[in-house]
Design a protein around this motif. Structure first.
Motif, short mmCIF file in Angstrom:
data_model
loop_
_atom_site.label_atom_id
_atom_site.label_comp_id
_atom_site.label_asym_id
_atom_site.label_seq_id
_atom_site.Cartn_x
_atom_site.Cartn_y
_atom_site.Cartn_z
N ARG A 168 0.83 -1.20 0.00
CA ARG A 168 0.00 0.00 0.00
C ARG A 168 0.86 1.25 0.00
O ARG A 168 1.98 1.26 0.53
N ASP A 169 0.32 2.33 -0.55
CA ASP A 169 1.04 3.60 -0.51
C ASP A 169 1.00 4.14 0.92
O ASP A 169 0.20 3.71 1.76
N GLN A 201 0.03 6.91 2.31
CA GLN A 201 -1.18 7.54 2.84
C GLN A 201 -2.25 6.51 3.18
O GLN A 201 -2.89 6.58 4.24
N GLY A 206 -4.87 10.26 -5.31
CA GLY A 206 -3.44 10.07 -5.52
C GLY A 206 -3.00 10.53 -6.89
O GLY A 206 -3.45 11.55 -7.40
#
Length: 625
Positions: A155-156, A158, A346
């Motif tokens: 996951r990114d 954020q 994003g």
């Protein structure tokens, strides 16, 4: 280490075995179900709830082997904490009811080969964990637990922070920070619009926010849990009652006694609107139908080139036909946007769809959309989470309503949103529909040399008249290649995708031709034509089209989402019925229990006259003078 894992197998028997207590290995379960839609995770009977009651209904619409093996309360009673599916988990409607139902049923983690963007973002916002690491399944089977950090590995930053906080509203936005300086070099139109709206890392300012009655109660509930903060810039919020306007004539709502619960949704919506003094497009004058479908009205009356719009519907990208960025979100995202004016976004990749040449006579944007859905690259998931930029000579030749069909069906293509560069056609649309004169600014186009994740090229001249087989919009086939033509019980023309002016021009072209030859809707067939907005209805009446429709036996319906959302006349009532429909998706149960074939407006009208699937060209050949 979860108590129980449920492998959502393609075999109904394997699913029942697991719910009965047997633990299956990945190999024993066999193939997993792909394309599990939100219509299956939270079917219509669940959509009248917006609290923990949803947990009782989780996955009751899940289909395997033509059966529904997951009964009400089954996940909770079996203690299921992990669900495992195949590709494109959570496709379809942006309904946040789906991950909320799973969480309320006790599910903590969903693992799948890939997820639809809106579903996964909604899950993040609610604190429901998701992962595409299929190796976790074998570890659970071996009795080995995993850490949350391992689940977050793909996951990114954020998304990981939001999940650690327990969800979006708990996460908050934090202090404002100036956006980073734009990167140098050529950019796509999408990138330019986002740059102009970025307010802090991961968030953009929304010019307009809209919501409809399925989400207003849930959104209000979430805001009250946070102390009922004031809303940001209420003048840029638009509200709609469009989904449930025909509930008294909806077979499933009436048959299952859901009408009182639906009234709770409508009352919650109206109370929210009144409390905050918001603009509301509600019921039509006279009491039947609505003023119009939310995203259709947004394009007709509100959206402008270069804007950024968010709405609580997966078909919000409809307005991208006018050269803006329009994104569907769930209730938690919208609650956050109502308070802050900003929405999470994003840096998705942009996919260019270049359609060269011209579409053949009689071939429409709906045919092109079904053709794209059947392309191998998009079948493999090339569009998932990406932005679709539609261009090329064939797209430039389309009117704005037809362009809206393409951007609307970005949802079915798996994309974040879709858009078309604004041009003289866009300005014509704005002048004629709104009396607005705008100037296009030089930046409102993609730069030469802009970088795309992929470019898919299509020869427009080779696109045929298409239909999609029942079960999924991606099951497209050229109608001419379909040797056996199923009979038709219901022909439905309407919805946001096919209730616009240009769609009704197609219905009229076929039905006026039929009326001129003394033809009517075939015996045993019911033809429903439902306007997308009151403006479309007035347009048809002014041109005398409605008299033609009625002369051939069509039933005209006021604007509403209607049968497309299983919420009104035109939905099937028994499994043996066959429908040809101009709506955008035909997932199991989406428009009643029968089989639904997707087609263009012209093909829907021609099939109603023929009594079986048929194109307008084929109908004319059958009745040649």
């Amino acid at each position: 280490m979860p108590r129980r894992v449920l492998l959502l197998a393609a075999s109904a028997a394997r699913v029942r075995e697991q719910l009965g207590g047997r633990r299956l290995t990945r190999a024993e379960a066999g193939p997993l179900r792909d394309d599990i839609s939100t219509d299956e995770i939270s079917p219509l009977t669940a959509m009248v709830h917006f609290d923990a009651t949803l947990g009782r209904h989780a996955h009751t619409g899940f289909t395997a082997d033509g059966e529904r093996p997951i009964a009400r309360d089954a996940l909770r009673e079996a203690g299921i904490e992990v669900l495992v599916g195949g590709r494109r988990y959570g496709k379809g409607s942006s309904r946040e009811h789906s991950p909320l139902a799973e969480r309320a049923a006790g599910v903590r983690l969903v693992i799948a080969e890939s997820f639809e963007r809106i579903y996964r973002q909604n899950a993040d916002n609610l604190g429901l964990w998701t992962s595409t690491d299929m190796s976790l399944v074998e570890r659970f089977a071996q009795g080995v637990g995993v850490t949350l950090e391992e689940i977050l590995a793909d996951r990114d930053a954020q998304a990981a922070e939001i999940l650690r906080a327990g969800g979006l509203l708990a996460y908050g936005l934090g202090p404002e920070t100036p956006p980073a300086d734009p990167a140098p070099g050529p950019k796509t139109l999408f990138e330019k619009i986002v740059e102009r709206h970025r307010v802090r890392p991961g968030f953009v300012r929304a010019d307009r926010r809209f919501i409809h009655e399925y989400y207003s109660g849930m959104c209000d509930h979430l805001l009250r849990e946070q102390g009922d903060p004031p809303l940001h810039d209420t003048g840029s919020i638009v509200c709609f009652e469009d989904h449930l306007s025909y509930v008294e004539r909806s077979p499933v709502h009436v048959g299952q006694g859901l009408v009182p619960s639906v009234r709770r949704l409508s009352n919650a919506h109206r109370a929210f609107v009144a409390r905050h003094g918001l603009v509301d497009h509600g019921p039509a004058a006279g009491g039947e139908g609505s003023q119009g479908i939310s995203h259709a009205i947004m394009a007709e009356r509100y959206a402008c080139p270069g804007e950024l719009i968010v709405g609580t519907d997966s078909h919000t990208p409809h307005s991208g036909a006018l050269g803006c960025v329009a994104i569907g979100v769930g209730s938690t995202d919208m609650a956050n946007a109502f308070v802050t004016g900003a929405v999470r976004l994003g840096a998705p990749q942009v996919l260019r769809i270049e359609v060269a040449g011209r579409l053949p006579a009689g071939v429409t944007a709906k045919d092109l959309a079904l053709h794209l859905l059947a392309l191998p690259a998009l079948q493999r998931g090339s569009g998932i989470g990406r932005v679709f930029e539609f261009g090329g000579e064939a797209v430039r030749a389309l009117g704005s309503d037809e362009r809206a069909t393409l951007t609307n069906m970005t949802a079915e293509l798996g994309g974040l949103t879709g858009l078309v560069e604004p041009d003289e056609e866009t300005l014509r649309f704005l002048r004629e529909r709104r009396g607005v004169s705008l100037q296009l600014e030089p930046w409102m186009r993609s730069d030469p040399g802009a970088v795309y994740a992929e470019v898919i090229r299509v020869d427009g001249a080779q696109v045929p008249t298409m239909v999609a087989r029942p079960g999924d919009p991606g099951r497209g086939v050229a109608l001419a290649d379909l040797a056996e033509r199923p009979r038709v019980d219901i022909a439905y023309g309407g919805s946001c995708t096919a209730g616009k002016r240009e769609d009704f021009e197609q219905y009229h072209a076929v039905l006026a031709w039929a009326a001129g030859r003394g033809l009517r809707v075939a015996p045993g067939v019911e033809l429903y034509l439902q306007f997308g907005t009151q403006d479309v209805r007035a347009h048809c009446e002014a041109r005398g089209w409605t008299a033609v429709f009625e002369a051939v036996g069509a039933q005209l319906l006021q604007p509403a989402c209607g049968a497309c959302a299983n919420c009104g006349p035109g939905a099937s009532t028994v499994e043996t019925q066959v429908t040809v429909s101009a709506i955008n998706r035909n997932f199991p149960g989406r428009s009643g229990p029968g089989s639904v074939w997707l087609a263009s407006p012209a093909t829907v009208a021609a099939s109603a006259i023929a009594g079986e699937l048929a194109s307008f060209e084929e109908l004319r050949r059958r009745h040649a003078d």
